[in-house]
Design an enzyme around this catalytic site. Structure first.
Site, short mmCIF file in Angstrom:
data_model
loop_
_atom_site.label_atom_id
_atom_site.label_comp_id
_atom_site.label_asym_id
_atom_site.label_seq_id
_atom_site.Cartn_x
_atom_site.Cartn_y
_atom_site.Cartn_z
N ASP A 262 46.37 30.41 46.97
CA ASP A 262 46.92 31.44 47.79
C ASP A 262 47.88 30.82 49.00
O ASP A 262 48.87 31.44 49.46
CB ASP A 262 46.46 32.34 48.48
CG ASP A 262 47.02 33.81 47.93
OD1 ASP A 262 48.20 34.24 47.79
OD2 ASP A 262 46.06 35.03 49.25
N ASP A 308 44.54 40.05 44.89
CA ASP A 308 44.00 40.68 45.75
C ASP A 308 42.56 41.63 45.56
O ASP A 308 42.59 41.66 46.69
CB ASP A 308 45.46 40.88 46.63
CG ASP A 308 45.78 39.32 47.46
OD1 ASP A 308 45.48 38.57 47.24
OD2 ASP A 308 47.59 40.28 47.29
#
Length: 420
Positions: A262, A308
């Site tokens: 990420d 997420d």
């Protein structure tokens, strides 16, 4: 995987609106607060209810609801596979669709327009006839997005139907004529016959499927942000419910790998944000920051990737099942990790608002979701129990056999005690 949270306000092109140099009016503080709060709430709902449903899923015997167990090998390979997929999508959009004005007019090479005298003249659009027009006509962005829309149309209907089914069952009267059905596909014959698909459903499930199809048609025709969010929430809840980590160590490997993934793809490149904006699919939750001004037709969106939600969510669900395995009638680790998620996502939103830049949410979520429960385990002296907790794969024949043997052994011990 889309795993970044973006703040496309104050004229940013990330909102999915004008990109031709025009700027949006700044969003109001109330609109920004409403958007952030709504994204946070929408992220919490599938994690909380998905974790609760994962417990029933682990205990269930219905083959159609069997969870998929993630092993340490799967967790180690996942960031690599996700990176390759993300980069492939980015290169595909960049090579064939270098700019939206080009791709939007590929199939409209010849235009007609009325002259001042009222006559119609055909003109050629000079931006579409070049050496790249042939592959773009084959892989037109309109065709690609239509294909993706149909794909997620089917997946979204199934996911939403599975999500609302337990809630809808409470509204059916006892006299409702509920019939059982089975969808069975097999391969081979005789002793070599093996099941490919074995899905059991009933009339109530068909009603839920019909209701979900209404949302699917709405999404397919309008791409409305509410329909997008309904599908996104359904995908997230199903992911948390049906994807199970086999132990805490595997969860740490998965979250640690995606932490690096990420951070690199958001801070190191513009790949993730570009794919998130180009990919017309319900892979993110969105909420308009100009809802108070424009109502349901608002178009200045803040967004949160489903990664997420699902990735930390399956770890939080694992800790809930670990809590239950301790048989102490407390959910300490679940509530701790759930609070840690709220803290991590809130910190992400705060940092994003301060620096006005898309943030890799896992940068803040992973340390919080792992660190807080481990600190609690250290304080309670249960670190060994936490990392030794193991879940077997219900789809693994060896695990099923072992479970049956364990059940038979415990049953025989019970009989022996009764005889004594």
């Amino acid at each position: 995987m889309d795993s970044a949270i973006s703040d496309p306000h104050n004229g940013s092109a990330e909102a999915g609106g004008p990109t031709n140099g025009t700027t949006r009016p700044p969003s109001t503080p109330e609109g920004i607060a409403l958007a952030y709060g709504s994204l946070l709430l929408m992220a919490l709902l599938p994690i909380f209810f998905g974790a609760l449903r994962s417990v029933r899923c682990a205990r269930g015997k219905n083959a159609s609801d069997m969870p998929e167990t993630i092993t340490s090998r799967d967790a180690a390979r996942f960031p690599i596979i996700a990176s390759c997929t993300l980069l492939g999508l980015y290169l595909f959009f960049k090579v064939y669709f270098p700019n939206k004005s080009y791709t939007g007019s590929v199939l409209k090479t010849w235009k007609t327009q009325k002259s001042k005298k009222g006559k119609t003249a055909a003109i050629q659009n000079p931006t579409t006839r070049d050496s790249h027009s042939f592959p773009s006509e084959i892989f037109s962005q309109e065709y690609i997005n239509l294909l993706l829309s149909m794909y997620f149309f089917v997946l979204g209907i199934l996911a939403l139907s599975h999500t609302i089914s337990p809630f809808m069952n409470k509204f059916f009267p006892a006299s409702f004529p509920n019939r059982q059905y089975q969808l069975l596909f097999t391969q081979g014959s005789g002793e070599n016959k093996e099941e490919i698909v074995n899905y059991e459903f009933d009339t109530k499930d068909l009603v839920c499927l019909g209701l979900s199809s209404i949302v699917g048609v709405w999404y397919l025709l309008r791409k409305h942000w509410i329909a997008n969010n309904l599908f996104g929430l359904a995908f997230s809840l199903n992911g948390v419910e049906l994807l199970h980590l086999n132990n805490v160590s595997t969860g740490c490997i998965l979250l640690g790998g995606l932490f690096i993934y990420d951070v690199f793809w958001v801070f190191g490149t513009n790949v993730m944000v570009t794919v998130a904006k180009s990919f017309e699919a319900p892979i993110k939750l969105v909420f308009p920051q100009d809802l108070l001004e424009k109502g349901l037709e608002a178009d200045n969106f803040a967004m949160l990737g489903l990664g997420d939600i699902v990735i930390p969510g399956i770890f939080i669900a694992l800790l809930l099942r670990f809590d239950i395995s301790l048989k102490k009638n407390t959910h300490t680790y679940f509530y701790t990790s759930f609070a840690a998620y709220i803290f991590g996502l809130g910190l992400t939103i705060f940092i994003m608002h301060i620096f006005k830049h898309a943030q890799p949410a896992l940068l803040y979520l992973v340390p919080a979701c792992i660190g807080f429960p481990v600190l609690v385990a250290l304080a309670k002296g249960e670190v060994t129990e936490m990392f030794s907790y193991e879940e077997s794969n219900p789809k693994d024949p060896a695990a099923v056999t072992e479970s049956k043997e364990g059940t038979e052994a415990s049953a025989s011990k019970g009989l022996e005690k009764k005889e004594k």
